[in-house]
Design a protein around this motif. Structure first.
Motif, PDB file in Angstrom:
ATOM      1  N   GLU A 119      97.328  11.059  47.241  1.00  0.00           N
ATOM      2  CA  GLU A 119      96.780  11.241  45.901  1.00  0.00           C
ATOM      3  C   GLU A 119      97.865  11.429  44.841  1.00  0.00           C
ATOM      4  O   GLU A 119      97.610  11.260  43.647  1.00  0.00           O
ATOM      5  CB  GLU A 119      95.866  12.470  45.867  1.00  0.00           C
ATOM      6  CG  GLU A 119      94.631  12.393  46.760  1.00  0.00           C
ATOM      7  CD  GLU A 119      94.880  12.864  48.200  1.00  0.00           C
ATOM      8  OE1 GLU A 119      96.026  12.730  48.694  1.00  0.00           O
ATOM      9  OE2 GLU A 119      93.930  13.365  48.816  1.00  0.00           O
ATOM     10  N   LEU A 120      99.058  11.846  45.293  1.00  0.00           N
ATOM     11  CA  LEU A 120     100.111  12.159  44.326  1.00  0.00           C
ATOM     12  C   LEU A 120     101.171  11.062  44.222  1.00  0.00           C
ATOM     13  O   LEU A 120     102.186  11.230  43.555  1.00  0.00           O
ATOM     14  CB  LEU A 120     100.779  13.492  44.685  1.00  0.00           C
ATOM     15  CG  LEU A 120      99.847  14.707  44.655  1.00  0.00           C
ATOM     16  CD1 LEU A 120     100.582  15.972  45.027  1.00  0.00           C
ATOM     17  CD2 LEU A 120      99.217  14.844  43.266  1.00  0.00           C
ATOM     18  N   ILE A 134     106.847   8.678  42.404  1.00  0.00           N
ATOM     19  CA  ILE A 134     106.352  10.066  42.404  1.00  0.00           C
ATOM     20  C   ILE A 134     106.926  10.790  41.188  1.00  0.00           C
ATOM     21  O   ILE A 134     107.983  10.420  40.667  1.00  0.00           O
ATOM     22  CB  ILE A 134     106.727  10.819  43.706  1.00  0.00           C
ATOM     23  CG1 ILE A 134     108.242  10.927  43.872  1.00  0.00           C
ATOM     24  CG2 ILE A 134     106.107  10.138  44.911  1.00  0.00           C
ATOM     25  CD1 ILE A 134     108.658  11.842  45.016  1.00  0.00           C
ATOM     26  N   ARG A 136     107.237  14.363  40.936  1.00  0.00           N
ATOM     27  CA  ARG A 136     107.666  15.764  41.125  1.00  0.00           C
ATOM     28  C   ARG A 136     108.644  15.823  42.296  1.00  0.00           C
ATOM     29  O   ARG A 136     108.654  14.929  43.165  1.00  0.00           O
ATOM     30  CB  ARG A 136     106.497  16.725  41.354  1.00  0.00           C
ATOM     31  CG  ARG A 136     105.577  16.366  42.488  1.00  0.00           C
ATOM     32  CD  ARG A 136     104.796  17.555  43.006  1.00  0.00           C
ATOM     33  NE  ARG A 136     105.633  18.348  43.919  1.00  0.00           N
ATOM     34  CZ  ARG A 136     105.144  19.132  44.876  1.00  0.00           C
ATOM     35  NH1 ARG A 136     103.827  19.263  45.009  1.00  0.00           N
ATOM     36  NH2 ARG A 136     105.953  19.803  45.671  1.00  0.00           N
TER      37      ARG A 136
END
Ligand SMILES: Nc1nc2c(c(=O)[nH]1)N[C@H]1C(S)=C(S)[C@@H](COP(=O)(O)OP(=O)(O)OC[C@H]3O[C@@H](n4cnc5c(N)ncnc54)[C@H](O)[C@@H]3O)O[C@H]1N2
Ligand code: MOO
Ligand SMILES: [Mg+2]
Length: 421
Positions: A119-120, A134, A136
């Motif tokens: 999901e990220l 991504i 983070r």
């Protein structure tokens, strides 16, 4: 003149039984048959669990060092070089800014130390290759289920003597215990004595009653974890009973009889023990019901002469036979579990003997409350069905008022206690 019996305290009677060095044996049963049995050895972890680092989420395995600069304003891209599910292992080496698409339960690639959840990550394709970006940074270990996090090889997980529950079944399978070391069920012989006894399928006749003790005790033997060898009913005839008891002993680890232990004209058990040359450990206990409970031993085998009165019979089994059975099942806490409860009714009449009142235990405002489950007399049957505990009212000169705190022994509990007396 009738022999005068000397009552001894319950704890002393139990001690005389438990003093006997009767040890159980181990047998190995298939894991499919092990549920409900008692472990005869400590259960040891045969490997780490899990035995490899794995992904606890569906996502992408990455090297955290490559994620340091990732932020909302600075997406970082990774090339996805492989795709693995649980049970698969990648043969690719994961280099800088590369990732492996990994599913829950799959082994982590050795170079990777974190998982980015699906999901990220933003997945996309470029020039026929797969990428994610991504936003983070990740720390080493983020979203990784580490080798040994559940159990470490060599750990003692479950103590011997524990009853195998569904969770222990899972542990057994996890560590490859296809065959499980369990305590061999002691074989407990059972005879009901009494000329008045009819069987369950018989019609009632004047002066006769249906034998209920056999069915009750058989269930108690099973509840305690042992195996019943039911020999049947015996009339109150000395020679018949003597021969039956003598022969039964050969085939069992211990023998229980009900009835015929008091001082009546047809109570032959005391004389049978004498003729057998058995050592009588006690024949009177300062308790109600069950004061006439008699226990003897012959060549290391225990003979339990339980009262014929149903409630006395029931209590005698739980206090005296259950713990030695549990000891043979490798338990370190073979006695009934003792707890405190609030008495719900008055017991104002003092009794010189300690009473074990068949009770229903409930919980109110976080405390156990004990209420008698029926009439408190030793010939009563109906109070037994609702009894999940025995309330202990110590003998003496005083009665007990509703609201006072009493000790109770729990009948449906499998933990037990080391010594409740
Ligand atoms: N003079 C005395 N009489 C009695 C004494 C005493 O000390 N002095 N003790 C009383 C106490 S306390 C009890 S408990 C009983 C114990 O009797 P026994 O263990 O000898 O048992 P029986 O006489 O055979 O039977 C007593 C009672 O229980 C009924 N019974 C027997 N077997 C069964 C069965 N399998 N299922 C259902 N009910 C059974 C039997 O019919 C009797 O009514 O002695 C007191 N007397
Ligand atoms: O042995 Mo009897 O049961 O005391 O009542
Ligand atoms: Mg009798």
């Amino acid at each position: 003149m009738l022999e005068k019996r000397k009552p001894i305290p319950v704890g002393e009677a139990v001690k005389r039984i438990m003093f006997h060095e009767i040890h159980g044996q181990t047998e190995h049963v298939s894991i499919n048959e092990s549920y409900g049995r008692y472990l005869s050895e400590d259960l040891v972890a045969t490997s780490d669990v899990p035995h490899f680092d794995r992904a606890p989420y569906d996502g992408f395995a990455v090297r955290t060092i490559d994620t340091i600069d990732a932020a909302q304003t600075n997406p970082v891209e990774f090339e996805v070089i492989d795709h693995i599910g649980a049970g698969m292992v990648t043969d690719k080496e994961v280099g800088a800014f590369q990732a492996v698409r990994i599913m829950t339960g799959a082994q982590m690639p050795i170079e990777c130390d974190a998982v980015v959840m699906l999901e990220l990550a933003k997945a996309f394709e470029r020039d026929g290759k797969n990428y994610i970006s991504i936003k983070r940074a990740y720390k080493p270990g983020d979203n990784v289920s580490y080798r040994g996090e559940d159990a470490k090889e060599g750990d003692i997980l479950i103590k011997k003597g524990t009853k195998i529950n569904p969770g222990i079944q899972a542990i057994l399978a996890t560590f490859g215990y296809a065959e499980v070391p369990v305590a061999k069920k002691p074989i407990v012989g059972l005879y009901a004595t009494g000329t008045e006894l009819l069987d369950v399928f018989d019609q009632l006749e004047p002066g006769k009653i249906r034998n209920s003790n056999s069915y009750m005790i058989a269930a108690q033997i099973e509840r305690a974890g042992a195996k019943v060898h039911y020999f049947g009913q015996l009339p109150d005839e000395f020679d018949t009973c003597y021969e039956a008891v003598k022969n039964a002993l050969i085939n069992v680890d211990m023998l229980i009889t009900t009835g015929g232990v008091s001082v009546g004209d047809y109570d032959y058990l005391p004389a049978i023990y004498e003729k057998l040359g058995a050592e009588v450990l006690f024949n009177k206990v300062a308790m109600r019901p069950g004061s006439v409970t008699t226990v003897a031993q012959l060549e290391g085998k225990l003979l339990f002469g339980l009262s014929g009165n149903p409630s006395a019979c029931y209590v005698g089994f739980e206090l005296f036979a259950r713990p030695i059975i549990r000891k043979m099942l490798a338990s370190e806490k073979p006695h009934l579990r003792k707890e405190k409860a609030i008495l719900s009714v008055d017991f104002l009449k003092a009794n010189p003997f300690t009473r074990f009142v068949r009770s229903a235990l409930t919980v109110s405002e976080g405390r156990f409350v004990a209420s008698p489950s029926g009439l408190d007399k030793s010939n009563i049957i109906m109070s037994l069905a609702g009894a999940n505990s025995l309330m202990i009212l110590p003998g003496g000169t005083r009665g007990f008022e509703a609201g006072s705190e009493v000790d109770i022994l729990m009948l449906e509990d499998f933990d037990g206690s080391e010594w409740p007396w």
